[in-house]
Scaffold this motif. Sequence first.
Motif: not given
Length: 543
Positions: A282-290
Amino acid sequence: MASVTDTAKPDSRTAPSKPARLRQSWWLRWLPGSRLGRTIIALNVLGLAILIGGALVLNELRRGLVGARIDSLTTQGELIVNVINRAATVGEPTPQLDAGAASEILQILSNPRSQRARLFDARGRLIADSYWVADRVEWKVLPPARAREDAGGLSLDLNMGRPPPPPAAGAAQRTLAIEVSQAMRGAPVVGMRTAEDGERVVSVSIPIQHVQAVLGVLTLEASDVDEIIAAERAALAPFIMIAITVSILSSVLLNNLIAQPVRRLSKAADGVRLSRARAISLPDLARRDDELGDLTRSLEDMTQALSERMDAIERFAADVAHEIKNPLTSLRSAVETLDLVSDPAARDRLLAILKNDVQRLDRLVTDISNASRLDAELSREDVRALDLGRLIGEVAQLYQDTRRKGEPGVVFRVADTLEPIMVAGREGPLGQLFRNLIDNARSFSPPGGEVRVSLEPVRGEAIVLIEDDGPGIPVDNLETVFERFYTSRPKGSAFGGNSGLGLSIARQIAAAQGGTVRAENRSDGDGKVAGARFIVTLPEARR
């Protein structure tokens, strides 16, 4: 849609840069907790603060308006009382209130239509009312006529007077009478009460005093309290709408930031289970900083590690099948040939082959069993600080105590240090690591030779050297010797004497302890290979 794949993941795990993180959360850093927790707290408190702030401001405004209304009525009442006291007081030495003059004064000092002024004499009787002065007639909706049949069959309502007052009117009159009686004692009375028509009014009752005698009471009422409250509610409506809007937006935002990503993670995990995929991506979620980004990256790393372990297990199973098939094939050939051979010497050779293959198969199964239990043993035993010198010394002493005639000896040397060399690890697997390396060195050492083991600390690491006097390792095989089931023996050595798992297990144990194992050749003074050397590096335990 959550995508599930077992291919290599794109470079999406890189966390946002430090300036990006600062831009995202600088306005929430003063709140306690995590970034996502700070966001939730700020959004929910914001709507509540708007509503509470608006309510507090309007409550203060309401109190101020009612207080100002009371002050205004008190000022007007004192003016009218002074005028009546001077112009409508007759009789000496016993003063009395002239009802006619007082009524004329109320007519001259007319009140706004939202106010009502009533004048009572010393006995509490109503002698003047501003509604009379203003020619204002009280009206109410009449109750439905009660049908009454007469002899002629006509339905008539002969009650031509006013309808009886509602029950609330009697209570309002009693409240007014109590207020007037209290003012008769010589002190003004202010407050809020319910009027005869059911409306809330601000009332001020001021006694008319001539010296010490109370001649009557002037009551002023303002019936615009309900309008003030309605105006306050109307003023509060925008704050309520803003608070509701903020709550709805925060709910939608939290749903998009938390609920939906968690749902996607759940679907991705179900996809891995149902479709037998190897990893979550899940690349878009892995980029989140939380925290959700951290969770996604952890799940991706976990599934990737499990996928790699499954691949390793599959390769191990294939290697095991291949290695077991060789001795079984040899056993089958020897058994099939045994019945056809009548020469005793040939039969003895076949029986020796059978015995050798059985021993080889037994050794192979034992090593495979040890290798398969290694992961469980590494995870079962807790890591603790160990005296590495004591551990290796006990292993070397065991070899010396069980040494047979002609077998290589094991000599252990430790550097002179004031304190013992401590490492963080598991005693059982570390003991197996050094036994495997010593066994390998002894198998290549000449009869009556020597295996030397030394230990010394170097810059926060424990270095263990295991040296033999054997033929050494081909340069091209310095790394391949650590592969599973790899065996390379000099000419003349017994075939099948090793399973090829010892060095592979040793490297696996060292890696699990945070260390390394590598191999090199020793050289003598002429530059010739004098034997092999295995170098084990383990991190020292923090003191």
